[in-house]
Design a protein around this motif. Structure first.
Motif, PDB file in Angstrom:
ATOM      1  N   LEU A  40      51.346  51.036  49.300  1.00 38.67           N
ATOM      2  CA  LEU A  40      52.492  50.663  50.144  1.00 38.67           C
ATOM      3  C   LEU A  40      52.396  49.223  50.638  1.00 38.67           C
ATOM      4  O   LEU A  40      53.399  48.638  51.049  1.00 38.67           O
ATOM      5  N   THR A  41      51.187  48.682  50.663  1.00 36.31           N
ATOM      6  CA  THR A  41      50.954  47.312  51.131  1.00 36.31           C
ATOM      7  C   THR A  41      49.964  46.661  50.147  1.00 36.31           C
ATOM      8  O   THR A  41      49.433  47.343  49.270  1.00 36.31           O
ATOM      9  N   CYS A  75      48.605  58.771  51.017  1.00 36.76           N
ATOM     10  CA  CYS A  75      48.176  57.364  51.065  1.00 36.76           C
ATOM     11  C   CYS A  75      47.100  57.185  52.137  1.00 36.76           C
ATOM     12  O   CYS A  75      47.410  56.876  53.299  1.00 36.76           O
ATOM     13  N   ASP A 111      46.141  56.995  57.588  1.00 30.76           N
ATOM     14  CA  ASP A 111      45.568  55.647  57.575  1.00 30.76           C
ATOM     15  C   ASP A 111      45.312  55.051  58.961  1.00 30.76           C
ATOM     16  O   ASP A 111      45.177  53.828  59.101  1.00 30.76           O
ATOM     17  N   SER A 132      51.033  59.052  54.841  1.00 30.24           N
ATOM     18  CA  SER A 132      49.923  58.146  55.139  1.00 30.24           C
ATOM     19  C   SER A 132      48.908  58.829  56.036  1.00 30.24           C
ATOM     20  O   SER A 132      49.275  59.518  56.978  1.00 30.24           O
ATOM     21  N   ALA A 175      46.857  53.385  51.050  1.00 28.45           N
ATOM     22  CA  ALA A 175      47.649  52.419  51.833  1.00 28.45           C
ATOM     23  C   ALA A 175      47.995  51.239  50.922  1.00 28.45           C
ATOM     24  O   ALA A 175      49.029  50.591  51.099  1.00 28.45           O
ATOM     25  N   TRP A 184      47.526  52.010  59.885  1.00 26.07           N
ATOM     26  CA  TRP A 184      47.554  50.794  59.038  1.00 26.07           C
ATOM     27  C   TRP A 184      48.979  50.372  58.683  1.00 26.07           C
ATOM     28  O   TRP A 184      49.378  49.219  58.892  1.00 26.07           O
ATOM     29  N   THR A 185      49.763  51.328  58.146  1.00 25.61           N
ATOM     30  CA  THR A 185      51.089  50.943  57.641  1.00 25.61           C
ATOM     31  C   THR A 185      52.134  50.876  58.753  1.00 25.61           C
ATOM     32  O   THR A 185      53.308  50.587  58.488  1.00 25.61           O
TER      33      THR A 185
END
Ligand code: NAD
Length: 257
Positions: A143-144, A181, A251, A249, A140, A254-255
């Motif tokens: 991407l962030t 991710c 995650d 992702s 993640a 999250w994103t």
């Protein structure tokens, strides 16, 4: 779906996500090559256990992913590479003006540059075999961003960018390159962050997990290494033939925030 007859090399796979990915690829029928920078009886025992329980060929090859020549030698020594999983990674948490230079260099080398070297060595083998999959374990944090993780975030954004380039350079061939991710997966790398995080925020370890570590993971649950492995197996399936140059992702939302 069977990956029988394919050889998968997974960097940094004597623990955590890499080992989980190796198990899932082996369960799908791929022969696997495990790797890390150590060479112990336990390392070789991990490969034997996979071979015994799944029936595939499993080997362990020592190579230090912080060294370009050893990254390339890993691929050459394996002799075949249909599936390359670039997973080796380390973490260090510090403010950028206090970030130790040697930690910056090591994170960039292991988490990013190793994938450049292994991919360069593996692509000719994939082209010769007429099929290939590059699966990069980004994050993640590809991407962030988060504070105090400058080298990690830089390396993970870097590997996402490199994934796109490899996909474009192989777009007309039966080869794909993608990045997974993950958000937080409970592995030794994450375990090591729990006491430091608890200390920094003056919390118990349970509070640190819920309020700090999983703060940005809306599911409030860790992903598992089997889920990351399953995603890698999917990317190796024919359903994913036209999936290239992208990120998946895993995650817990999250994103999406
Ligand atoms: P881990 O510490 O369990 O595993 C890291 C692996 O890399 C180990 O096998 C270790 O031996 C190997 N490694 C470290 N330095 C190496 C070197 N110089 N040469 C060869 N191998 C080396 O951690 P993990 O959580 O399983 O992390 C695996 C990958 O997943 C990393 O790239 C990490 O950034 C990424 N990731 C992890 C999480 C998470 O929550 N655990 C989330 C997103 C991404």
């Amino acid at each position: 779906m069977s990956l029988s007859g394919k050889t998968a090399i997974i960097t940094g796979s004597n623990s955590g996500i890499g080992l989980g990915v190796a198990w899932e690829l082996a369960r799908a029928g791929a022969d696997v090559v495990l790797n890390s920078y150590t060479e112990t009886d336990e390392d070789h025992a991990l490969a034997r256990e996979i071979a015994d329980k799944t029936g595939v060929t499993a080997r362990y090859i020592k190579a230090d992913m912080s060294k370009g020549d050893e990254c390339r030698a890993l691929i050459e020594q394996a002799g075949a590479c249909d599936i390359l999983v670039n997973n080796a990674g380390i973490q260090h948490v510090a403010a950028i003006d206090e970030f130790p230079v040697e930690k910056w260099d090591a994170i960039i080398a292991i988490n990013m540059s190793s994938a450049f070297h292994t991919t360069a060595a593996a692509l000719p083998m994939m082209r010769k075999a007429g099929w290939g999959r590059v699966v990069n374990i980004a994050s993640a944090h590809g991407l962030t961003a988060s504070p105090y993780k400058s080298a990690y975030v830089a390396a993970k954004h870097g590997i996402v960018g490199m994934t796109k380039v490899v996909a474009l350079e192989t777009a007309k061939e039966p080869i794909t390159a993608n990045a997974i991710c993950p958000g937080y997966v409970r592995t030794p790398l994450v375990e090591a962050q729990i006491p430091d995080t608890a200390k920094k925020y003056d919390m118990t370890e349970d509070e640190a997990i819920e309020k700090v570590i999983l703060e940005r993971q809306p599911s409030k649950d860790f992903a598992t290494v089997e889920q990351i492995g399953g995603t890698a197996v999917f990317l190796c399936s024919s359903a994913a033939d036209q999936i290239t140059g992208t990120t998946i992702s895993v995650d817990g939302g999250w994103t999406a925030l």
